[in-house]
Design a protein around this motif. Structure first.
Motif, PDB file in Angstrom:
ATOM      1  N   ASP A  29       0.804  -1.216   0.000  1.00 53.56           N
ATOM      2  CA  ASP A  29       0.000   0.000   0.000  1.00 53.56           C
ATOM      3  C   ASP A  29       0.842   1.274   0.000  1.00 53.56           C
ATOM      4  N   THR A  30       2.024   1.217   0.602  1.00 52.07           N
ATOM      5  CA  THR A  30       2.894   2.392   0.623  1.00 52.07           C
ATOM      6  C   THR A  30       3.383   2.702  -0.781  1.00 52.07           C
ATOM      7  N   ARG A  31       3.251   3.945  -1.181  1.00 52.14           N
ATOM      8  CA  ARG A  31       3.647   4.340  -2.520  1.00 52.14           C
ATOM      9  C   ARG A  31       4.871   5.248  -2.478  1.00 52.14           C
ATOM     10  N   ASN A  32       5.628   5.200  -3.566  1.00 51.10           N
ATOM     11  CA  ASN A  32       6.732   6.129  -3.802  1.00 51.10           C
ATOM     12  C   ASN A  32       7.895   5.962  -2.824  1.00 51.10           C
ATOM     13  N   GLU A  33       8.034   4.760  -2.284  1.00 52.90           N
ATOM     14  CA  GLU A  33       9.159   4.422  -1.419  1.00 52.90           C
ATOM     15  C   GLU A  33       9.608   2.996  -1.731  1.00 52.90           C
ATOM     16  N   GLN A  71      21.994 -15.286   2.755  1.00 53.29           N
ATOM     17  CA  GLN A  71      22.798 -14.577   1.754  1.00 53.29           C
ATOM     18  C   GLN A  71      22.724 -13.085   2.065  1.00 53.29           C
ATOM     19  N   ASP A  72      23.783 -12.350   1.693  1.00 57.72           N
ATOM     20  CA  ASP A  72      23.801 -10.900   1.894  1.00 57.72           C
ATOM     21  C   ASP A  72      23.030 -10.236   0.759  1.00 57.72           C
ATOM     22  N   ALA A  73      21.711 -10.461   0.796  1.00 62.08           N
ATOM     23  CA  ALA A  73      20.818  -9.978  -0.255  1.00 62.08           C
ATOM     24  C   ALA A  73      19.699  -9.154   0.370  1.00 62.08           C
ATOM     25  N   TRP A  74      19.259  -8.151  -0.378  1.00 67.01           N
ATOM     26  CA  TRP A  74      18.145  -7.312   0.042  1.00 67.01           C
ATOM     27  C   TRP A  74      17.195  -7.149  -1.136  1.00 67.01           C
ATOM     28  N   PHE A  75      15.913  -7.441  -0.930  1.00 65.24           N
ATOM     29  CA  PHE A  75      14.898  -7.223  -1.969  1.00 65.24           C
ATOM     30  C   PHE A  75      13.992  -6.075  -1.516  1.00 65.24           C
ATOM     31  N   ASN A  76      13.655  -5.216  -2.464  1.00 65.21           N
ATOM     32  CA  ASN A  76      12.697  -4.139  -2.218  1.00 65.21           C
ATOM     33  C   ASN A  76      11.633  -4.150  -3.306  1.00 65.21           C
ATOM     34  N   LEU A  77      10.389  -3.979  -2.898  1.00 63.38           N
ATOM     35  CA  LEU A  77       9.265  -3.835  -3.812  1.00 63.38           C
ATOM     36  C   LEU A  77       8.838  -2.377  -3.774  1.00 63.38           C
ATOM     37  N   ALA A  78       8.410  -1.835  -4.907  1.00 59.92           N
ATOM     38  CA  ALA A  78       8.018  -0.430  -4.931  1.00 59.92           C
ATOM     39  C   ALA A  78       6.876  -0.192  -5.900  1.00 59.92           C
ATOM     40  N   ASN A  79       6.003   0.743  -5.524  1.00 55.73           N
ATOM     41  CA  ASN A  79       4.947   1.257  -6.383  1.00 55.73           C
ATOM     42  C   ASN A  79       5.161   2.760  -6.499  1.00 55.73           C
TER      43      ASN A  79
END
Length: 237
Positions: A140-144, A162-170
């Protein structure tokens, strides 16, 4: 200077099994491209479409971090650890296969397809005890940038070995943000789920992928309303 590799949507491998239609960003099963084996520790990015009432029978995995992100519909999950669960859009599922697991996934809704991303990441520890987790993710959070995966069990999202980072964005049209890498030796694979983006000025359309590395940060701008996934992974592992 940042290095990049562009994978337009129409250059992905494709498989049509009738009940399953799958697009492969990297070599997988019958699709082999020696120039697209993996992006750093990111080994598999499959864009799967499962017909109603169909699914994957029980099959094994070991020594791989397996992440599923449903985009539409839902899947019934069962595994050899005794987990029985439903995963649906708005959630993320992770399995550390470790010493070995068996699991199955079915679309139990006969009337609607299920669409999900199947992602494999090479682990930084082998032969760990298998584990399973799933959580709701913030859509629901947008623009971040919304972190949905990291190496840290007490951090936002699920965690993996693992030294991994996933980010989802709208992002709304014209929104621009700087993504700063968590580790300078990592790279980021950007995958567009809807709309159009520009990454450091490089235009990307739906289902395009762009790998970027040898940089501390980069700019992401929405050319129109867009949803996308950022997968930061080690380039050497």
């Amino acid at each position: 200077m940042a290095q990049t590799v562009l994978h337009p949507a129409n250059t992905r491998g494709a498989a049509d099994h009738g009940w399953l239609k799958s697009f492969h960003s990297f070599s997988f099963a019958g699709y082999y491209n020696p120039e697209r084996i993996h992006f750093g520790a990111l080994r598999v990015l499959n864009d799967d479409f499962v017909t109603g009432g169909m699914g994957f029978g029980e099959h094994p995995h070991d020594n791989m971090e397996i992440i599923s992100i449903p985009l539409e519909g839902e899947l019934q999950h069962k595994d050899s650890m005794g987990n029985v669960a439903t995963i649906k859009a708005g959630e993320i599922q992770v399995m550390s296969a470790g010493t070995g697991i068996y699991h199955s996934e079915y679309n139990s809704d006969p009337n609607h397809p299920a669409k999900f991303l199947q992602i494999w990441v090479f682990p930084n520890q082998r032969n760990v005890a298998p584990r399973y987790d799933q959580i709701n993710i913030d859509k629901d959070t947008r623009n971040e940038f919304i972190q949905i995966l990291s190496p840290n069990a007490d951090d936002a999202g699920v965690w993996i070995y693992q030294d991994a980072w996933f980010n989802l964005a709208n992002f709304d049209k014209s929104t621009s943000r700087t993504y700063t890498l968590n580790k300078k030796e990592n790279g980021v694979y950007v995958f567009v789920l809807s709309g159009r983006l520009e990454v450091n000025g490089q235009p990307l359309a739906i289902r395009d992928g762009l790998g970027i590395w040898d940089t501390d940060s980069f700019e992401v701008k929405a050319a129109e309303n867009a949803e996308f996934l950022l997968m930061e992974v080690p380039m050497k592992f």
